[in-house]
Design an enzyme around this catalytic site. Sequence first.
Site, PDB file in Angstrom:
ATOM      1  N   ASP A   1      92.733 125.338 128.381  1.00  0.00           N
ATOM      2  CA  ASP A   1      92.547 126.676 128.951  1.00  0.00           C
ATOM      3  C   ASP A   1      93.233 127.746 128.111  1.00  0.00           C
ATOM      4  O   ASP A   1      93.656 128.783 128.639  1.00  0.00           O
ATOM      5  CB  ASP A   1      93.104 126.733 130.381  1.00  0.00           C
ATOM      6  CG  ASP A   1      92.279 125.923 131.363  1.00  0.00           C
ATOM      7  OD1 ASP A   1      91.222 125.403 130.981  1.00  0.00           O
ATOM      8  OD2 ASP A   1      92.720 125.812 132.531  1.00  0.00           O
TER       9      ASP A   1
ATOM     10  N   HIS B   1      98.962 130.149 128.598  1.00  0.00           N
ATOM     11  CA  HIS B   1      98.361 129.822 129.901  1.00  0.00           C
ATOM     12  C   HIS B   1      99.389 129.051 130.726  1.00  0.00           C
ATOM     13  O   HIS B   1      99.660 129.386 131.884  1.00  0.00           O
ATOM     14  CB  HIS B   1      97.098 129.011 129.664  1.00  0.00           C
ATOM     15  CG  HIS B   1      96.413 128.544 130.908  1.00  0.00           C
ATOM     16  ND1 HIS B   1      95.791 129.390 131.793  1.00  0.00           N
ATOM     17  CD2 HIS B   1      96.246 127.284 131.415  1.00  0.00           C
ATOM     18  CE1 HIS B   1      95.279 128.681 132.787  1.00  0.00           C
ATOM     19  NE2 HIS B   1      95.536 127.408 132.589  1.00  0.00           N
TER      20      HIS B   1
ATOM     21  N   HIS C   1      97.840 121.466 134.746  1.00  0.00           N
ATOM     22  CA  HIS C   1      97.090 121.902 135.931  1.00  0.00           C
ATOM     23  C   HIS C   1      96.219 120.775 136.510  1.00  0.00           C
ATOM     24  O   HIS C   1      95.682 119.946 135.777  1.00  0.00           O
ATOM     25  CB  HIS C   1      96.213 123.116 135.595  1.00  0.00           C
ATOM     26  CG  HIS C   1      97.013 124.379 135.461  1.00  0.00           C
ATOM     27  ND1 HIS C   1      96.568 125.484 134.777  1.00  0.00           N
ATOM     28  CD2 HIS C   1      98.251 124.701 135.935  1.00  0.00           C
ATOM     29  CE1 HIS C   1      97.489 126.439 134.840  1.00  0.00           C
ATOM     30  NE2 HIS C   1      98.518 125.994 135.534  1.00  0.00           N
TER      31      HIS C   1
ATOM     32  N   ASP D   1      93.274 120.587 137.723  1.00  0.00           N
ATOM     33  CA  ASP D   1      91.876 120.405 137.293  1.00  0.00           C
ATOM     34  C   ASP D   1      91.789 119.788 135.894  1.00  0.00           C
ATOM     35  O   ASP D   1      90.699 119.596 135.367  1.00  0.00           O
ATOM     36  CB  ASP D   1      91.090 121.730 137.371  1.00  0.00           C
ATOM     37  CG  ASP D   1      91.611 122.800 136.435  1.00  0.00           C
ATOM     38  OD1 ASP D   1      92.840 122.990 136.360  1.00  0.00           O
ATOM     39  OD2 ASP D   1      90.783 123.461 135.770  1.00  0.00           O
ATOM     40  N   HIS D   2      92.949 119.436 135.322  1.00  0.00           N
ATOM     41  CA  HIS D   2      92.986 118.774 134.000  1.00  0.00           C
ATOM     42  C   HIS D   2      93.617 117.382 134.058  1.00  0.00           C
ATOM     43  O   HIS D   2      93.398 116.576 133.156  1.00  0.00           O
ATOM     44  CB  HIS D   2      93.724 119.658 132.982  1.00  0.00           C
ATOM     45  CG  HIS D   2      93.033 120.983 132.785  1.00  0.00           C
ATOM     46  ND1 HIS D   2      92.342 121.304 131.643  1.00  0.00           N
ATOM     47  CD2 HIS D   2      92.879 122.040 133.620  1.00  0.00           C
ATOM     48  CE1 HIS D   2      91.803 122.512 131.779  1.00  0.00           C
ATOM     49  NE2 HIS D   2      92.120 122.975 132.971  1.00  0.00           N
TER      50      HIS D   2
ATOM     51  N   HIS E   1      86.367 125.048 130.288  1.00  0.00           N
ATOM     52  CA  HIS E   1      85.605 125.704 131.363  1.00  0.00           C
ATOM     53  C   HIS E   1      84.368 126.406 130.826  1.00  0.00           C
ATOM     54  O   HIS E   1      84.370 126.921 129.710  1.00  0.00           O
ATOM     55  CB  HIS E   1      86.467 126.757 132.084  1.00  0.00           C
ATOM     56  CG  HIS E   1      87.555 126.185 132.927  1.00  0.00           C
ATOM     57  ND1 HIS E   1      87.372 125.844 134.247  1.00  0.00           N
ATOM     58  CD2 HIS E   1      88.837 125.883 132.639  1.00  0.00           C
ATOM     59  CE1 HIS E   1      88.510 125.361 134.740  1.00  0.00           C
ATOM     60  NE2 HIS E   1      89.422 125.373 133.781  1.00  0.00           N
TER      61      HIS E   1
ATOM     62  N   HIS F   1      97.356 120.288 129.362  1.00  0.00           N
ATOM     63  CA  HIS F   1      98.373 120.963 130.189  1.00  0.00           C
ATOM     64  C   HIS F   1      98.333 120.414 131.607  1.00  0.00           C
ATOM     65  O   HIS F   1      97.461 119.626 131.950  1.00  0.00           O
ATOM     66  CB  HIS F   1      98.226 122.485 130.146  1.00  0.00           C
ATOM     67  CG  HIS F   1      97.002 123.033 130.819  1.00  0.00           C
ATOM     68  ND1 HIS F   1      95.726 122.825 130.343  1.00  0.00           N
ATOM     69  CD2 HIS F   1      96.851 123.798 131.942  1.00  0.00           C
ATOM     70  CE1 HIS F   1      94.850 123.438 131.134  1.00  0.00           C
ATOM     71  NE2 HIS F   1      95.508 124.026 132.115  1.00  0.00           N
TER      72      HIS F   1
HETATM   73 FE    FE Z   1      91.565 124.745 133.985  1.00  0.00          FE
HETATM   74 ZN    ZN Z   2      94.677 125.575 133.493  1.00  0.00          ZN
END
Ligand code: FE
Ligand code: ZN
Length: 257
Positions: free
Chosen positions: A131, A108, A54, A56-57, A169, A52
């Site tokens: 996530d 998410h 985001h 942090d990905h 995570h 996805h």
């Molecule tokens: Fe994340």
């Molecule tokens: Zn995420």
Amino acid sequence: MRLLALPAFTDNYIWMLHDGVRALVVDPGEAAPVEAALQSQGLQLAGILVTHHHGDHVGGVDALRPRLDGPVFGPARERIPQPFTPLHGGDQASLLGLEFQVIDVPGHTAGHIAYFLPEGAHGAPLLFCGDTLFSAGCGRLFEGSPAQMQASLAALAALPGDTRVCCAHEYTLSNLRFAAAVEPHNPAIAQHRAWCETERAHGGITLPSTLALERQINPFLRLSQPDVVRAAQQRRPGTHGDVEVLAALREWKNGFQ
Ligand code: FE
Ligand code: ZN
């Protein structure tokens, strides 16, 4: 095939799968941990899987391109750093001679996908779920509805019990504290919590989990269990059915300390 969890940021894992020569990584939110692993093990980067959009990905995708000899796969319905090969649920992604099955798991984010690798020469099945599904929990509903998340989690829960669940995570211990509040009398939750506390105290990680374990400890996969329904109804009277139970649990979890 070797499976590694590369720690990133404070609590992310970038999953790496390699055959001793070539590697793929999932959701490289930053490039440095991937570069260090490639260098120390003498591996080539043969592909990137993104679940996805985001940061942090995907934050490390562009920095990794100079060393990437292969595709970047990502969800067709999200904005991923270009160029990438867009995937929909039901598609296959081929990397390292492996065929990953793409599953739509909105909730998410609106276009979130998961990658499932059935059992094979590499061992038990593997699930890279970003996530969406966490050990003992699930992702926050930033873009999707409770009904979408319920359907997404149900699709993942239907995969084989020995599937290794590779979440993005390390949230397991805080999720287990919540799970214990939902189901104080579930012995599997207490037992797994003790194991995770020991692992974390020694610097270990709690992943991958398995789907068989998640079905026992994860309240978001246990929406029809009488104790879970009762706990949801105490928070939100009149709650009825899996989707409403999920909505009540998710809202409770958002404010849970
Ligand atoms: Fe994340
Ligand atoms: Zn995420």
